[in-house]
Design a protein around this motif. Structure first.
Motif, mmCIF file in Angstrom:
data_model
loop_
_atom_site.group_PDB
_atom_site.id
_atom_site.type_symbol
_atom_site.label_atom_id
_atom_site.label_comp_id
_atom_site.label_asym_id
_atom_site.label_seq_id
_atom_site.Cartn_x
_atom_site.Cartn_y
_atom_site.Cartn_z
ATOM 1 N N UNK A 186 49.115 37.971 42.839
ATOM 2 C CA UNK A 186 48.831 36.276 43.043
ATOM 3 C C UNK A 186 49.660 36.081 44.327
ATOM 4 N N UNK A 187 49.058 35.182 44.966
ATOM 5 C CA UNK A 187 49.756 34.653 46.169
ATOM 6 C C UNK A 187 50.371 33.042 46.205
ATOM 7 N N UNK A 188 51.560 33.055 46.420
ATOM 8 C CA UNK A 188 52.282 31.830 46.469
ATOM 9 C C UNK A 188 52.638 31.311 47.747
ATOM 10 N N UNK A 189 52.404 30.241 48.193
ATOM 11 C CA UNK A 189 52.463 29.525 49.316
ATOM 12 C C UNK A 189 53.438 28.088 48.907
ATOM 13 N N UNK A 190 54.506 27.967 49.129
ATOM 14 C CA UNK A 190 55.404 26.748 48.674
ATOM 15 C C UNK A 190 55.347 26.538 47.161
ATOM 16 N N UNK A 191 54.695 25.348 46.831
ATOM 17 C CA UNK A 191 54.491 25.087 45.450
ATOM 18 C C UNK A 191 53.038 25.481 44.985
ATOM 19 N N UNK A 192 52.352 26.012 45.882
ATOM 20 C CA UNK A 192 50.841 26.457 45.397
ATOM 21 C C UNK A 192 50.715 27.792 45.109
ATOM 22 N N UNK A 193 49.830 28.395 44.100
ATOM 23 C CA UNK A 193 49.766 29.590 43.755
ATOM 24 C C UNK A 193 48.142 29.927 43.452
ATOM 25 N N UNK A 194 47.830 30.905 43.875
ATOM 26 C CA UNK A 194 46.505 31.241 43.882
ATOM 27 C C UNK A 194 46.190 31.840 42.283
ATOM 28 N N UNK A 195 44.969 32.035 41.926
ATOM 29 C CA UNK A 195 44.710 32.529 40.601
ATOM 30 C C UNK A 195 44.968 34.327 40.613
ATOM 31 N N UNK A 196 45.302 34.553 39.507
ATOM 32 C CA UNK A 196 45.578 36.119 39.315
ATOM 33 C C UNK A 196 44.514 36.911 39.493
ATOM 34 N N UNK A 197 44.631 37.865 40.261
ATOM 35 C CA UNK A 197 43.533 38.747 40.531
ATOM 36 C C UNK A 197 43.845 40.235 40.195
ATOM 37 N N UNK A 198 43.028 40.801 39.285
ATOM 38 C CA UNK A 198 43.203 42.141 38.826
ATOM 39 C C UNK A 198 43.061 43.246 39.783
ATOM 40 N N UNK A 199 43.852 44.102 39.998
ATOM 41 C CA UNK A 199 43.883 45.198 40.973
ATOM 42 C C UNK A 199 43.181 46.462 40.039
ATOM 43 N N UNK A 200 42.225 47.197 40.930
ATOM 44 C CA UNK A 200 41.797 48.429 40.266
ATOM 45 C C UNK A 200 42.696 49.592 40.714
ATOM 46 N N UNK A 201 43.179 49.503 41.822
ATOM 47 C CA UNK A 201 44.139 50.534 42.526
ATOM 48 C C UNK A 201 45.340 49.827 43.214
ATOM 49 N N UNK A 202 46.135 50.765 43.595
ATOM 50 C CA UNK A 202 47.539 50.250 44.382
ATOM 51 C C UNK A 202 48.706 50.608 43.645
ATOM 52 N N UNK A 203 49.589 50.170 44.694
ATOM 53 C CA UNK A 203 51.112 50.428 43.896
ATOM 54 C C UNK A 203 51.877 49.036 44.418
ATOM 55 N N UNK A 204 52.847 48.800 43.676
ATOM 56 C CA UNK A 204 53.610 47.568 43.964
ATOM 57 C C UNK A 204 54.433 47.922 45.281
ATOM 58 N N UNK A 205 54.501 46.672 45.976
ATOM 59 C CA UNK A 205 55.072 46.664 47.225
ATOM 60 C C UNK A 205 56.529 46.682 47.078
#
Length: 240
Positions: free
Chosen positions: A12-31
């Motif tokens: 999910x992407x958060x900019x200030x008080x705004x937050x995007x919808x949750x997107x499911x990831x098929x692949x990847x590792x946590x940053x």
């Protein structure tokens, strides 16, 4: 464990008080994960055969290719570099990655006389539709490397950063005391002077290293609370 670590995640992407919808990831590792760099290397290690025409270094997602020759060999070297970059672009596309031309840098190393012999038309490298122009200084893992390998830029910028930290510490020197000041100077200043010192700075003329000597003098005066014009030889001996 690896299967669970690499899948069933979301972002999910958060900019200030705004937050995007949750997107499911098929692949990847946590940053920022401990296993992330290792998994990326396993994912990207098959790029090595594409760089066999060069000497190369890989560090996480950073790739560096090197090739040496005479000034008369520059057109051939430039062509080889361009061919390797083209192959890497195709490899990136197959891996769902994208080579960022804006972050790609080209530098020609040599003496001032030899660098002047390189025709301007042969100095740039083409990446797709972008011509990457050569630079005179690059940052490599915190070190500023210049085209003539004089290390003047690295010494100058490191000294500036050290003096910045010393000025900040001087403003609170009375509250810190000698022991705490010495620890902070060691952490923020001496560590920068020592970084890759034996590898990059050994054998350089005293005139090049003079800014570092001035940093050491200022640091000793700060720790012992001396005035700016006080002699510093005894202070350096006392602080080893």
């Amino acid at each position: 464990m690896d299967g669970k670590f690499l899948s069933d995640r979301s972002q999910v992407v958060r900019v200030g008080s705004c937050k995007s919808n949750v997107i499911t990831l098929q692949f990847g590792v946590p940053q920022g994960s401990v296993l992330g760099p290792q998994r990326f290397l396993e994912y990207a290690e098959d790029v090595c055969p594409l760089l066999q025409r060069l000497q190369y270094h890989l560090f996480a997602d950073d790739m560096q290719g090197l090739k040496h020759g005479l000034p008369t060999d520059v057109p051939q070297i430039a062509s080889t570099l361009a061919d390797c970059v083209t192959d890497v672009i195709a490899w990136c596309a197959a891996k769902r990655l994208q080579l960022n031309a804006d972050k790609t840098e080209v530098m020609w190393f040599g003496s001032a006389a030899n660098l002047n012999k390189i025709p301007l038309a042969n100095r740039s490298i083409r990446i797709g539709t972008v011509h990457v122009q050569p630079v005179t200084v690059v940052r490599d893992h915190g070190v500023m490397i210049d085209a003539e390998l004089s290390m003047l830029v690295h010494v100058s910028r490191t000294a500036q950063t050290c003096f910045h930290h010393l000025r900040r510490l001087r403003s609170i020197r009375r509250q810190l005391g000698r022991d705490v000041t010495a620890r902070l100077v060691s952490a923020f200043v001496l560590s920068m002077l020592d970084y890759l010192n034996a590898v990059l700075l050994a054998g350089l003329p005293a005139s090049t290293l003079a800014p570092f000597q001035r940093v050491l003098h200022a640091a000793a005066r700060l720790v012992l609370n001396h005035r700016p014009r006080d002699h510093v030889s005894a202070a350096l001996r006392e602080l080893h």
